[in-house]
Write a protein that holds these residues in place. Structure first.
Motif, mmCIF file in Angstrom:
data_model
loop_
_atom_site.group_PDB
_atom_site.id
_atom_site.type_symbol
_atom_site.label_atom_id
_atom_site.label_comp_id
_atom_site.label_asym_id
_atom_site.label_seq_id
_atom_site.Cartn_x
_atom_site.Cartn_y
_atom_site.Cartn_z
ATOM 1 N N LYS A 177 -3.512 1.009 -7.673
ATOM 2 C CA LYS A 177 -4.347 0.735 -6.493
ATOM 3 C C LYS A 177 -4.766 2.049 -5.834
ATOM 4 C CE LYS A 177 -4.248 -1.972 -2.211
ATOM 5 N NZ LYS A 177 -3.417 -2.836 -1.352
ATOM 6 N N ASN A 225 -8.783 3.937 -5.685
ATOM 7 C CA ASN A 225 -9.465 4.191 -4.416
ATOM 8 C C ASN A 225 -9.526 5.657 -3.999
ATOM 9 O OD1 ASN A 225 -10.093 1.427 -3.656
ATOM 10 N ND2 ASN A 225 -7.884 1.164 -3.534
ATOM 11 N N HIS A 226 -8.903 6.536 -4.769
ATOM 12 C CA HIS A 226 -8.855 7.952 -4.408
ATOM 13 C C HIS A 226 -9.076 8.797 -5.656
ATOM 14 C CE1 HIS A 226 -6.479 5.805 -1.392
ATOM 15 N NE2 HIS A 226 -7.043 6.644 -0.552
ATOM 16 N N SER A 272 0.836 -1.195 0.000
ATOM 17 C CA SER A 272 0.000 0.000 0.000
ATOM 18 C C SER A 272 0.872 1.247 0.000
ATOM 19 C CB SER A 272 -0.913 -0.001 1.228
ATOM 20 O OG SER A 272 -0.145 0.106 2.412
#
Length: 178
Positions: A140, A144-145, A82
């Motif tokens: 990723k 998600n943003h 992450s």
């Protein structure tokens, strides 16, 4: 050609780009970035600490400081695969991480909420899709943003390739003619 082969081929081109041509292209890319409305409006900006073969982001970050932007750079958790962004306020706070990538070691603010993210990559297509370094961290994060995204690239980094379901495009490509 596979993504792995295309990445390898393009990295070789990037590493062999002449220093004078690269400096001129990097300067042009920075000027074009600073002229965008999305940059002018952004208060919080995410950007990588570049490697020598990439577009030089250190001069861009200096300019962002002068423009009173709050600048954030990736902070990667390799075990969890992450990434978040940590504020950079001083180049003296930079050290290499376990993978040899520069990051901020000071105990600065972190965020996932950016107004603008300057997204790195190795190969791009004309639709804003990119091939990065293979970790999937930016795809990723982008999935998600939601924030405005720009990539600063050299014209020779554009090529055709098959996208995959997890690939996330950037909004705008700023391209330097080399």
């Amino acid at each position: 050609m596979t993504k792995v082969e295309l990445r390898k081929q393009m990295l070789n081109k990037m590493k062999s780009f002449s220093s004078t041509g690269k400096q001129a292209a990097d300067s042009s890319l920075a000027d074009q970035l600073f002229d965008t409305e999305v940059y002018r409006k952004a208060q919080t900006v995410g950007i990588v600490l570049s490697m020598p073969h990439e577009v030089n982001t250190y001069n861009i970050i200096r300019h962002m400081f002068e423009d009173n932007k709050q600048v954030f750079v990736p902070e990667t958790n390799y075990k969890l695969r992450s990434m978040i962004f940590k504020e950079i306020t001083d180049f003296a706070d930079i050290e290499l991480d376990s993978k040899g990538i520069n990051h901020v070691v000071a105990d600065n603010e972190t965020t996932e909420n950016l107004d603008l993210l300057i997204v790195p990559g190795v190969v791009f297509n004309h639709h804003g899709y990119r091939i990065g370094y293979g970790g999937g961290y930016f795809d990723k994060f982008l999935a998600n943003h939601k924030q405005d995204t720009i990539s600063l690239i050299y014209d020779f980094q554009i090529d055709a390739f098959e996208t995959e379901d997890h690939d996330q495009p950037v909004d705008t490509l700023i391209i330097a003619t080399t």
